[in-house]
Write a protein that holds these residues in place. Structure first.
Motif, PDB file in Angstrom:
ATOM      1  N   GLY A   1      27.042 -49.208  -7.688  1.00  0.00           N
ATOM      2  CA  GLY A   1      27.292 -48.371  -8.861  1.00  0.00           C
ATOM      3  C   GLY A   1      28.517 -48.822  -9.638  1.00  0.00           C
ATOM      4  O   GLY A   1      28.548 -48.767 -10.864  1.00  0.00           O
ATOM      5  N   GLY A   2      29.537 -49.278  -8.928  1.00  0.00           N
ATOM      6  CA  GLY A   2      30.760 -49.759  -9.582  1.00  0.00           C
ATOM      7  C   GLY A   2      30.503 -50.990 -10.433  1.00  0.00           C
ATOM      8  O   GLY A   2      31.005 -51.093 -11.555  1.00  0.00           O
TER       9      GLY A   2
ATOM     10  N   ILE B   1      24.061 -45.185 -17.712  1.00  0.00           N
ATOM     11  CA  ILE B   1      24.590 -45.653 -16.430  1.00  0.00           C
ATOM     12  C   ILE B   1      23.818 -45.007 -15.291  1.00  0.00           C
ATOM     13  O   ILE B   1      23.459 -45.666 -14.317  1.00  0.00           O
ATOM     14  CB  ILE B   1      26.106 -45.379 -16.320  1.00  0.00           C
ATOM     15  N   GLY B   2      23.530 -43.717 -15.403  1.00  0.00           N
ATOM     16  CA  GLY B   2      22.748 -43.028 -14.385  1.00  0.00           C
ATOM     17  C   GLY B   2      21.359 -43.610 -14.235  1.00  0.00           C
ATOM     18  O   GLY B   2      20.865 -43.797 -13.119  1.00  0.00           O
TER      19      GLY B   2
ATOM     20  N   ILE C   1      27.622 -51.849 -11.730  1.00  0.00           N
ATOM     21  CA  ILE C   1      26.769 -51.430 -12.847  1.00  0.00           C
ATOM     22  C   ILE C   1      27.620 -50.788 -13.926  1.00  0.00           C
ATOM     23  O   ILE C   1      27.478 -51.109 -15.114  1.00  0.00           O
ATOM     24  CB  ILE C   1      25.669 -50.478 -12.360  1.00  0.00           C
ATOM     25  N   SER C   2      28.509 -49.886 -13.534  1.00  0.00           N
ATOM     26  CA  SER C   2      29.351 -49.194 -14.499  1.00  0.00           C
ATOM     27  C   SER C   2      30.262 -50.156 -15.258  1.00  0.00           C
ATOM     28  O   SER C   2      30.388 -50.075 -16.477  1.00  0.00           O
ATOM     29  CB  SER C   2      30.199 -48.144 -13.768  1.00  0.00           C
ATOM     30  N   THR C   3      30.865 -51.087 -14.543  1.00  0.00           N
ATOM     31  CA  THR C   3      31.754 -52.069 -15.172  1.00  0.00           C
ATOM     32  C   THR C   3      30.988 -52.946 -16.161  1.00  0.00           C
ATOM     33  O   THR C   3      31.426 -53.161 -17.296  1.00  0.00           O
ATOM     34  CB  THR C   3      32.420 -52.951 -14.110  1.00  0.00           C
TER      35      THR C   3
ATOM     36  N   VAL D   1      21.712 -47.022 -12.507  1.00  0.00           N
ATOM     37  CA  VAL D   1      21.988 -46.906 -11.075  1.00  0.00           C
ATOM     38  C   VAL D   1      20.697 -46.624 -10.312  1.00  0.00           C
ATOM     39  O   VAL D   1      20.447 -47.199  -9.250  1.00  0.00           O
ATOM     40  CB  VAL D   1      23.052 -45.821 -10.805  1.00  0.00           C
TER      41      VAL D   1
ATOM     42  N   ASN E   1      26.658 -42.826 -21.902  1.00  0.00           N
ATOM     43  CA  ASN E   1      26.957 -42.876 -20.472  1.00  0.00           C
ATOM     44  C   ASN E   1      25.783 -42.426 -19.614  1.00  0.00           C
ATOM     45  O   ASN E   1      25.760 -42.688 -18.411  1.00  0.00           O
ATOM     46  CB  ASN E   1      28.201 -42.057 -20.141  1.00  0.00           C
TER      47      ASN E   1
ATOM     48  N   MET F   1      28.118 -52.285 -17.589  1.00  0.00           N
ATOM     49  CA  MET F   1      27.570 -51.487 -18.675  1.00  0.00           C
ATOM     50  C   MET F   1      28.637 -51.224 -19.737  1.00  0.00           C
ATOM     51  O   MET F   1      28.337 -51.240 -20.934  1.00  0.00           O
ATOM     52  CB  MET F   1      27.013 -50.160 -18.137  1.00  0.00           C
ATOM     53  N   SER F   2      29.879 -51.016 -19.311  1.00  0.00           N
ATOM     54  CA  SER F   2      30.947 -50.789 -20.292  1.00  0.00           C
ATOM     55  C   SER F   2      31.179 -52.039 -21.151  1.00  0.00           C
ATOM     56  O   SER F   2      31.549 -51.928 -22.315  1.00  0.00           O
ATOM     57  CB  SER F   2      32.232 -50.353 -19.601  1.00  0.00           C
TER      58      SER F   2
END
Length: 144
Positions: free
Chosen positions: A133-134, A120-121, A136-138, A124, A117, A140-141
């Protein structure tokens, strides 16, 4: 450059009598000035975009709350403010470009990170202003 565009648009909105646009631009310029005072230096366009992102996020959260409270008059007002702010944003990259950039970052950093995780940082920071960021996070998962 973005700050100068905002100042020019502020003057144009004042002359044209566009009260809502003028109000939004003045709010952003005020936030920029406050950040510059804190930093003791001029802000870069990326830093100004992050101010826009935080303001848009606050406004969108308010819109959701107003919708739950059935305050459609405020919903329309806040959505109008968000639309004005988004006019100053560079276009976000497509999902395909985002996925390719994230795969590249993943391959580059996968061996050096203790926790997945943390990537993710890094993503971003690397993709600031190009994707939220949302998103990217989605994405990346899905990759990990």
């Amino acid at each position: 450059m973005l700050k100068q565009k905002l100042q020019a648009d502020s003057d144009a909105a004042l002359k044209a009598g566009e009260k809502e646009k003028l109000s939004v631009i003045r709010t952003i310029l005020s936030d920029i000035k406050n950040k510059e005072i804190d930093k003791h230096d001029d802000l870069t366009d990326d830093e100004i975009i992050s101010i826009f992102q935080s303001q848009i996020k606050k406004l969108q959260e308010s819109v959701e709350l107003f919708k739950k409270g059935d305050r459609m008059d405020l919903v329309a007002d806040y959505e109008g403010q968000v639309a004005i702010m988004k006019d100053y944003f560079p276009a976000e990259i497509s999902d395909e470009e985002l996925e390719a950039a994230l795969k590249q970052l993943y391959e580059k950093h996968k061996d050096t990170l203790a926790h997945p995780n943390a990537l993710i940082g890094i993503a971003v920071k690397e993709l600031a202003g190009k994707a939220s960021g949302g998103r990217i996070s989605t994405m990346m998962s899905k990759i990990m």
